[in-house]
Scaffold this motif. Structure first.
Motif, mmCIF file in Angstrom:
data_model
loop_
_atom_site.group_PDB
_atom_site.id
_atom_site.type_symbol
_atom_site.label_atom_id
_atom_site.label_comp_id
_atom_site.label_asym_id
_atom_site.label_seq_id
_atom_site.Cartn_x
_atom_site.Cartn_y
_atom_site.Cartn_z
ATOM 1 N N CYS A 123 0.824 -1.207 0.000
ATOM 2 C CA CYS A 123 0.000 0.000 0.000
ATOM 3 C C CYS A 123 0.855 1.253 0.000
ATOM 4 O O CYS A 123 2.039 1.217 0.357
ATOM 5 N N LYS A 148 -7.273 -0.059 -12.940
ATOM 6 C CA LYS A 148 -7.736 -1.130 -12.051
ATOM 7 C C LYS A 148 -8.269 -2.311 -12.855
ATOM 8 O O LYS A 148 -7.959 -3.477 -12.563
ATOM 9 N N LEU A 193 -1.943 -8.483 -13.297
ATOM 10 C CA LEU A 193 -2.061 -9.154 -12.000
ATOM 11 C C LEU A 193 -2.761 -10.499 -12.147
ATOM 12 O O LEU A 193 -2.381 -11.494 -11.516
ATOM 13 N N CYS A 209 -6.683 -11.535 -6.958
ATOM 14 C CA CYS A 209 -5.798 -10.393 -6.773
ATOM 15 C C CYS A 209 -6.602 -9.122 -7.024
ATOM 16 O O CYS A 209 -7.476 -9.090 -7.893
ATOM 17 N N ASN A 218 -6.660 -4.536 -6.891
ATOM 18 C CA ASN A 218 -5.951 -3.266 -6.780
ATOM 19 C C ASN A 218 -6.980 -2.151 -6.766
ATOM 20 O O ASN A 218 -8.070 -2.285 -7.324
ATOM 21 N N SER A 219 -6.638 -1.040 -6.089
ATOM 22 C CA SER A 219 -7.606 0.053 -5.981
ATOM 23 C C SER A 219 -6.886 1.369 -5.711
ATOM 24 O O SER A 219 -5.794 1.380 -5.123
ATOM 25 N N TYR A 220 -7.537 2.470 -6.133
ATOM 26 C CA TYR A 220 -6.951 3.809 -6.024
ATOM 27 C C TYR A 220 -8.028 4.772 -5.540
ATOM 28 O O TYR A 220 -9.059 4.937 -6.193
ATOM 29 N N THR A 232 -3.693 3.778 -2.028
ATOM 30 C CA THR A 232 -3.631 2.769 -3.089
ATOM 31 C C THR A 232 -3.228 1.429 -2.490
ATOM 32 O O THR A 232 -2.446 1.380 -1.547
ATOM 33 N N TYR A 233 -3.788 0.350 -3.035
ATOM 34 C CA TYR A 233 -3.349 -0.962 -2.560
ATOM 35 C C TYR A 233 -3.311 -1.978 -3.689
ATOM 36 O O TYR A 233 -4.020 -1.878 -4.681
ATOM 37 N N PHE A 234 -2.443 -2.965 -3.490
ATOM 38 C CA PHE A 234 -2.383 -4.180 -4.292
ATOM 39 C C PHE A 234 -2.413 -5.331 -3.289
ATOM 40 O O PHE A 234 -1.644 -5.333 -2.327
ATOM 41 N N TYR A 272 4.316 -7.200 -7.925
ATOM 42 C CA TYR A 272 3.875 -5.827 -7.652
ATOM 43 C C TYR A 272 4.941 -4.827 -8.096
ATOM 44 O O TYR A 272 4.626 -3.809 -8.727
ATOM 45 N N ILE A 297 2.320 5.036 -9.963
ATOM 46 C CA ILE A 297 2.357 3.712 -9.325
ATOM 47 C C ILE A 297 3.715 3.464 -8.688
ATOM 48 O O ILE A 297 3.811 2.907 -7.580
#
Length: 338
Positions: free
Chosen positions: A163, A181, A189, A202, A204-206, A212-214, A229, A305
């Protein structure tokens, strides 16, 4: 039934018996059990919340009121309830007195136009019972610190979250991140973490605030996924898609944005927009950026990113043997449950 509704809310907030020690002990044990169940069922969300709590005050609050931090508090309270019950009761009363005031009340009410007037007629049944409050604002105190924790469980799989925040680096949110995404979720991903890596999922989000996370879901790997990642910026630098491919990605993005909503969902969305200070122009701007997205726009997200990933905020919930065998990934290794 607004009259009954507001009267019931007032009774719950102001008349609840908080010093019934026997019942309080039962509630602590029950809440602890439910919290553990949530962690088991949504360990990926807990890992994201915890990794984000290293740099985000909002996520730190969420963690200590509903994540790993909350479970640890409940576990400690249940274990030493007889010694702590007096303190818990006193804190419950103090917290209720600080929170439930006229000043702090915010109401979101969704109804047909003909029913709007009913709110103001019934509202005094709650409002007039609340104390005024003294205007004190209580700051949320937390420590901005990268802990890179590994939480060991008896599970055979892992949930690995990375994150960070790009707004703190001076970069702005763009609607094209929603398209990214979809692209990562169905291409990079998906192929590397799920198809080749064997993870169940898997994500991911913004967020507009930059968070932000993966995260991987039911993942057999640790370092391998973490390296995937780290490879996202290079994937973006090399990204190419023709008009047909981009159109598919855009349609997939819009289908997530403009979904039919019932009145409850509309009310919840409006409340969120109000609290975030969003208006229709902001939402339309995001939609226009999605619809007009090109592969060049996606390549342009590489530095954003990279700025997130370079923070190295990592949290893993997973198999004890896996975590111990790759302990160099973590600053701290600990058991999730005592």
């Amino acid at each position: 039934k607004l009259d009954f509704g507001f009267s019931a809310i007032a009774e719950i907030l102001l008349d609840s018996i908080l010093d019934d020690e026997k019942r309080l002990g039962e509630i602590v044990a029950e809440t602890k059990s439910k919290s553990q169940m949530r962690l088991n069922q949504a360990a990926h969300s807990a890992a994201v919340m915890r990794a984000s709590s290293y740099f985000s005050a909002e996520s730190a609050f969420d963690d200590c009121t509903g994540g790993i931090g909350f479970y640890q508090f409940l576990e400690e309270t249940a274990k030493h309830f007889e010694e702590k019950k007096g303190e818990v009761i006193a804190k419950l009363k103090e917290t209720a007195a600080r929170l439930f005031t006229k000043e702090n009340m915010l109401i979101s009410y969704t109804a047909a136009a003909d029913d709007q007037a009913g709110l103001e007629a019934a509202l005094p049944l709650l409002k007039e019972r609340l104390p005024q409050g003294d205007g004190t604002v209580y700051p949320f105190e937390w420590k901005n610190e990268n802990l890179n924790e590994g939480f060991m469980t008896s599970s055979q799989v892992n949930y690995l979250a990375r994150c960070g925040n790009f707004v703190e680096k001076g970069l702005a949110y763009k609607g094209t991140l929603r398209t990214l995404k979809v692209i990562l979720g169905y291409d990079y991903l998906w192929i590397n973490v799920r198809v080749k890596g064997g993870a169940y999922g898997c994500m991911n989000s913004y967020m507009r605030n930059g968070d932000t996370y993966f995260v991987s879901y039911r993942d057999p790997n640790l370092k391998k996924t973490d390296e995937i990642y780290d490879g996202i910026p290079q994937y973006l630098a090399d990204f190419k898609a023709d008009e047909r491919e981009m159109t598919k990605y855009i349609i997939g993005t819009i289908s997530d944005m403009d979904t039919p909503m019932n009145p409850s969902a509309k009310g919840a969305r409006s409340m969120t927009a109000y609290l975030q200070g969003l208006d229709f122009a902001d939402i339309q701007k995001e939609r226009d950026q999605v619809i007009g997205a090109t592969d060049e726009d996606i390549r342009g997200l590489k530095d954003l990113i990279a700025s997130v990933l370079e923070e190295k905020n990592l949290c893993v919930i997973g198999n004890e043997d896996n975590l111990k065998s790759q302990s160099d990934m973590f600053m701290q290794l600990k058991n999730l449950y005592e």
